[in-house]
Structures are given as C-alpha cells and as structure tokens.
Design a protein around this motif. Structure first.
Motif, PDB file in Angstrom:
ATOM      1  N   MET A   1       1.058  -1.077  -0.313  1.00 17.07           N
ATOM      2  CA  MET A   1       0.041   0.383  -0.290  1.00 17.07           C
ATOM      3  C   MET A   1       0.761   1.046   0.182  1.00 17.07           C
ATOM      4  O   MET A   1       2.003   1.479   0.621  1.00 17.07           O
ATOM      5  CB  MET A   1      -1.118   0.216   1.545  1.00 17.07           C
ATOM      6  N   LEU A   2       0.581   2.457  -0.684  1.00 19.31           N
ATOM      7  CA  LEU A   2       1.016   3.641  -0.713  1.00 19.31           C
ATOM      8  C   LEU A   2       0.349   4.967   0.150  1.00 19.31           C
ATOM      9  O   LEU A   2      -1.026   4.436   0.192  1.00 19.31           O
ATOM     10  CB  LEU A   2       1.879   4.197  -2.079  1.00 19.31           C
ATOM     11  N   TYR A   3       0.925   5.524   0.979  1.00 13.62           N
ATOM     12  CA  TYR A   3       0.230   6.154   2.079  1.00 13.62           C
ATOM     13  C   TYR A   3       1.209   8.076   1.038  1.00 13.62           C
ATOM     14  O   TYR A   3       2.446   7.539   0.741  1.00 13.62           O
ATOM     15  CB  TYR A   3       0.447   5.871   3.081  1.00 13.62           C
ATOM     16  N   LEU A   4       0.565   8.639   1.408  1.00 11.59           N
ATOM     17  CA  LEU A   4       0.781  10.117   0.799  1.00 11.59           C
ATOM     18  C   LEU A   4       0.927  10.817   2.694  1.00 11.59           C
ATOM     19  O   LEU A   4      -0.509  10.967   3.834  1.00 11.59           O
ATOM     20  CB  LEU A   4       0.061  10.983   0.322  1.00 11.59           C
ATOM     21  N   VAL A   5       2.032  10.881   3.389  1.00 11.38           N
ATOM     22  CA  VAL A   5       1.755  11.426   4.704  1.00 11.38           C
ATOM     23  C   VAL A   5       3.129  12.724   4.641  1.00 11.38           C
ATOM     24  O   VAL A   5       3.779  13.474   3.405  1.00 11.38           O
ATOM     25  CB  VAL A   5       3.140  10.301   5.763  1.00 11.38           C
ATOM     26  N   ALA A   6       2.398  13.876   5.713  1.00 11.94           N
ATOM     27  CA  ALA A   6       2.988  15.285   5.731  1.00 11.94           C
ATOM     28  C   ALA A   6       3.449  14.878   7.223  1.00 11.94           C
ATOM     29  O   ALA A   6       3.160  14.480   8.189  1.00 11.94           O
ATOM     30  CB  ALA A   6       1.283  16.111   6.144  1.00 11.94           C
ATOM     31  N   LEU A   7       4.455  15.620   6.699  1.00 13.57           N
ATOM     32  CA  LEU A   7       5.637  16.044   7.959  1.00 13.57           C
ATOM     33  C   LEU A   7       5.954  17.908   8.610  1.00 13.57           C
ATOM     34  O   LEU A   7       5.361  18.553   7.592  1.00 13.57           O
ATOM     35  CB  LEU A   7       7.091  15.389   7.586  1.00 13.57           C
ATOM     36  N   GLY A   8       5.484  17.560   9.369  1.00 11.56           N
ATOM     37  CA  GLY A   8       5.462  19.749   9.503  1.00 11.56           C
ATOM     38  C   GLY A   8       6.271  19.405  10.774  1.00 11.56           C
ATOM     39  O   GLY A   8       5.872  18.623  11.821  1.00 11.56           O
ATOM     40  N   SER A   9       7.204  20.698  11.101  1.00  8.63           N
ATOM     41  CA  SER A   9       7.606  21.221  12.510  1.00  8.63           C
ATOM     42  C   SER A   9       7.787  22.530  12.339  1.00  8.63           C
ATOM     43  O   SER A   9       7.919  23.217  11.435  1.00  8.63           O
ATOM     44  CB  SER A   9       9.065  20.142  12.457  1.00  8.63           C
ATOM     45  N   GLN A  28      14.381   9.779   8.088  1.00 10.00           N
ATOM     46  CA  GLN A  28      15.534   8.653   7.940  1.00 10.00           C
ATOM     47  C   GLN A  28      14.636   7.935   9.092  1.00 10.00           C
ATOM     48  O   GLN A  28      14.737   6.559   8.917  1.00 10.00           O
ATOM     49  CB  GLN A  28      16.840   9.370   8.993  1.00 10.00           C
ATOM     50  N   ARG A  29      14.264   8.755  10.308  1.00 14.33           N
ATOM     51  CA  ARG A  29      13.466   7.697  11.691  1.00 14.33           C
ATOM     52  C   ARG A  29      12.271   6.690  11.042  1.00 14.33           C
ATOM     53  O   ARG A  29      11.668   5.831  11.041  1.00 14.33           O
ATOM     54  CB  ARG A  29      13.338   8.464  12.264  1.00 14.33           C
ATOM     55  N   LEU A  30      11.789   7.192   9.719  1.00 18.12           N
ATOM     56  CA  LEU A  30      10.447   6.380   9.202  1.00 18.12           C
ATOM     57  C   LEU A  30      11.055   5.780   8.752  1.00 18.12           C
ATOM     58  O   LEU A  30      10.449   3.892   8.334  1.00 18.12           O
ATOM     59  CB  LEU A  30       9.956   7.237   8.576  1.00 18.12           C
ATOM     60  N   GLU A  33      12.080   2.913   9.968  1.00 17.16           N
ATOM     61  CA  GLU A  33      11.040   1.725  10.956  1.00 17.16           C
ATOM     62  C   GLU A  33      10.161   1.043   9.555  1.00 17.16           C
ATOM     63  O   GLU A  33       9.454  -0.317  10.015  1.00 17.16           O
ATOM     64  CB  GLU A  33       9.441   2.788  10.984  1.00 17.16           C
ATOM     65  N   GLY A  34      10.878   0.324   8.755  1.00 13.58           N
ATOM     66  CA  GLY A  34      10.637  -0.514   7.913  1.00 13.58           C
ATOM     67  C   GLY A  34       9.997   0.555   6.543  1.00 13.58           C
ATOM     68  O   GLY A  34       9.493  -0.378   5.975  1.00 13.58           O
ATOM     69  N   LEU A  35       9.815   1.237   6.957  1.00  8.12           N
ATOM     70  CA  LEU A  35       8.585   1.951   5.523  1.00  8.12           C
ATOM     71  C   LEU A  35       9.275   1.882   4.871  1.00  8.12           C
ATOM     72  O   LEU A  35      11.147   2.901   4.467  1.00  8.12           O
ATOM     73  CB  LEU A  35       8.286   3.073   6.360  1.00  8.12           C
ATOM     74  N   ILE A  36       9.120   2.212   3.353  1.00 11.24           N
ATOM     75  CA  ILE A  36      10.152   2.415   2.356  1.00 11.24           C
ATOM     76  C   ILE A  36       9.488   3.904   1.186  1.00 11.24           C
ATOM     77  O   ILE A  36       8.100   4.170   1.762  1.00 11.24           O
ATOM     78  CB  ILE A  36       9.924   1.218   1.566  1.00 11.24           C
ATOM     79  N   ILE A  37      10.555   4.904   1.905  1.00 14.19           N
ATOM     80  CA  ILE A  37       9.805   6.369   1.272  1.00 14.19           C
ATOM     81  C   ILE A  37      10.222   6.055  -0.716  1.00 14.19           C
ATOM     82  O   ILE A  37      11.603   6.156  -0.606  1.00 14.19           O
ATOM     83  CB  ILE A  37      10.879   7.018   2.034  1.00 14.19           C
ATOM     84  N   THR A  38       8.996   6.249  -1.030  1.00 13.93           N
ATOM     85  CA  THR A  38       9.426   5.986  -2.619  1.00 13.93           C
ATOM     86  C   THR A  38       9.585   7.691  -3.103  1.00 13.93           C
ATOM     87  O   THR A  38      10.085   7.550  -4.046  1.00 13.93           O
ATOM     88  CB  THR A  38       8.232   5.692  -3.293  1.00 13.93           C
ATOM     89  N   GLY A  39       9.544   8.553  -2.276  1.00 12.62           N
ATOM     90  CA  GLY A  39       9.602   9.632  -2.668  1.00 12.62           C
ATOM     91  C   GLY A  39       9.308  10.653  -1.801  1.00 12.62           C
ATOM     92  O   GLY A  39       8.583  10.651  -0.249  1.00 12.62           O
ATOM     93  N   VAL A  60       6.812  16.283   2.152  1.00  9.61           N
ATOM     94  CA  VAL A  60       5.672  15.072   2.592  1.00  9.61           C
ATOM     95  C   VAL A  60       6.247  14.312   1.505  1.00  9.61           C
ATOM     96  O   VAL A  60       6.855  14.546   0.989  1.00  9.61           O
ATOM     97  CB  VAL A  60       4.066  15.930   1.432  1.00  9.61           C
ATOM     98  N   ALA A  61       6.428  12.901   2.105  1.00 10.35           N
ATOM     99  CA  ALA A  61       6.892  11.722   1.732  1.00 10.35           C
ATOM    100  C   ALA A  61       5.518  11.046   1.147  1.00 10.35           C
ATOM    101  O   ALA A  61       4.362  11.402   2.019  1.00 10.35           O
ATOM    102  CB  ALA A  61       7.417  11.529   2.582  1.00 10.35           C
ATOM    103  N   VAL A  62       6.021  10.243   0.209  1.00  5.41           N
ATOM    104  CA  VAL A  62       5.073   9.031  -0.074  1.00  5.41           C
ATOM    105  C   VAL A  62       5.829   7.340   0.744  1.00  5.41           C
ATOM    106  O   VAL A  62       7.294   7.144   0.580  1.00  5.41           O
ATOM    107  CB  VAL A  62       5.289   8.997  -1.694  1.00  5.41           C
ATOM    108  N   ILE A  63       5.094   6.624   0.616  1.00  9.00           N
ATOM    109  CA  ILE A  63       5.405   5.402   1.846  1.00  9.00           C
ATOM    110  C   ILE A  63       5.019   4.120   1.187  1.00  9.00           C
ATOM    111  O   ILE A  63       3.314   4.638   1.599  1.00  9.00           O
ATOM    112  CB  ILE A  63       5.178   5.797   3.374  1.00  9.00           C
ATOM    113  N   GLU A  64       5.874   3.537   1.489  1.00  4.81           N
ATOM    114  CA  GLU A  64       4.806   1.909   0.998  1.00  4.81           C
ATOM    115  C   GLU A  64       5.299   1.009   2.039  1.00  4.81           C
ATOM    116  O   GLU A  64       6.382   1.671   2.690  1.00  4.81           O
ATOM    117  CB  GLU A  64       5.594   1.748  -0.275  1.00  4.81           C
ATOM    118  N   THR A  65       4.254   0.091   2.625  1.00  5.28           N
ATOM    119  CA  THR A  65       4.531  -0.549   3.933  1.00  5.28           C
ATOM    120  C   THR A  65       3.283  -1.109   3.078  1.00  5.28           C
ATOM    121  O   THR A  65       1.889  -1.721   3.052  1.00  5.28           O
ATOM    122  CB  THR A  65       4.824   0.640   5.323  1.00  5.28           C
ATOM    123  N   ASN A  66       3.372  -2.404   4.027  1.00  5.44           N
ATOM    124  CA  ASN A  66       2.281  -3.063   4.486  1.00  5.44           C
ATOM    125  C   ASN A  66       1.308  -3.361   5.235  1.00  5.44           C
ATOM    126  O   ASN A  66       0.016  -3.542   5.547  1.00  5.44           O
ATOM    127  CB  ASN A  66       2.810  -4.426   4.217  1.00  5.44           C
TER     128      ASN A  66
END
Length: 162
Positions: A1-9, A28-30, A33-39, A60-66
């Motif tokens: 599955m692909l997710y679009l995750v927003a990051l803010g600080s 780097q932390r994501l 965690e075994g999450l694949i950052i594809t973008g 924003v990052a695109v993350i691939e995970t099950n």
C-alpha cells in the motif's frame, strides 16, 4: 500500500536542531521503521495555523508499507512522541507532526478522530497541497475525484471578492 504522509515542525529540538533538520531526521526515522520512502518533496515554510506564532517547515513523503491505516497511524504517533511531541498539543508548537493525507486504498474512516483518509483539512492547506503536487500530483482525492495537482491549482487561484 502507498501512503501520502505530511510532515511538519516548528520547534527546535535540542539534539536535532531546527525544523528543516527535524524533517530530514524524520525521513530517516521513518525509513528505519521499515517503511519504504519512495518520494519526498522539498521542504517549504508556512505560517502557523492556530495560536502558535512559530513558522513551520513542511514536507510530504510517499511511503510504501503493508501496514493498514490504524497500524501506520500508531507508528507515526509513536515516532512523534519519540521526537518530543506531547499529547494534547492541538494547534500549538511541536517538534514533529506526522499526518496520513491519502492512501492507495481510497477513503478510510475509523472510530479514531485522528484517522480519516483523506485528511479532512488537506484541501485547505497549501503547505500540504504544494509539496504533495510535486511528488504525487496525479493521486486522486477519493471524495472529490480531483487530482492533487488540480486541488493545488484550485487552492492557489485568487479568491473572488464580493
């Protein structure tokens, strides 16, 4: 599955430094965690929403995970906590904020108020739409049918005055 995750600080971390460095450390932390950052998008600055006075660094990052959405949200909340985010800090300064914006499974509603996909406020936030359009412009909002690029263009269009 692909997710679009927003990051803010918008708060300095005593070890990691200023918000831009925190975003980089969060990527780097994501990945750790075994999450694949594809973008990843570029980091943009934005004005705070709510009472906070500190400007934000957003990306924003695109993350691939099950992982299904509830499990991914739990992992994101744990990472926020590890970075120093305290519970109950709605609309205030924070070291790290991670939000699921969209996922490849369409709409998702749970009993958890923190987990509604698409994120209920994404269509109103240029600091999410702009970076998301860079890396996932062809993703569609399952509620409106519009692409992220279309939502971003509509949001950036000058508002008509009465």
């Amino acid at each position: 599955m692909l997710y679009l995750v927003a990051l803010g600080s918008n708060q300095r971390h005593r070890r990691l430094g200023w918000p831009n460095a925190i975003i980089a450390a969060a990527w780097q932390r994501l990945a750790g965690e075994g999450l694949i950052i594809t973008g990843t998008s570029r980091v943009v600055g934005s004005r705070p929403v709510g009472p906070s006075r500190r400007s934000y660094a957003n990306a924003v990052a695109v993350i691939e995970t099950n992982l299904p959405p509830p499990a991914l949200l739990a992992r994101l909340k744990r990472i926020e906590s590890e970075f120093g985010r305290r519970k109950g800090q709605t609309w205030s300064r924070r070291v790290l904020d991670l939000d699921i914006i969209l996922w490849s499974g369409g709409a998702f509603v749970s009993g958890d108020p923190d987990l509604t996909i698409p994120h209920p406020l994404m269509r109103e936030r240029s600091f999410v739409l702009g970076p998301a359009a860079e890396i996932a412009g062809d993703w569609r909002d399952p509620l409106t049918g519009r692409t992220i690029a279309q939502l971003n263009a509509r949001h950036r269009r000058p508002k008509k005055r009465p």
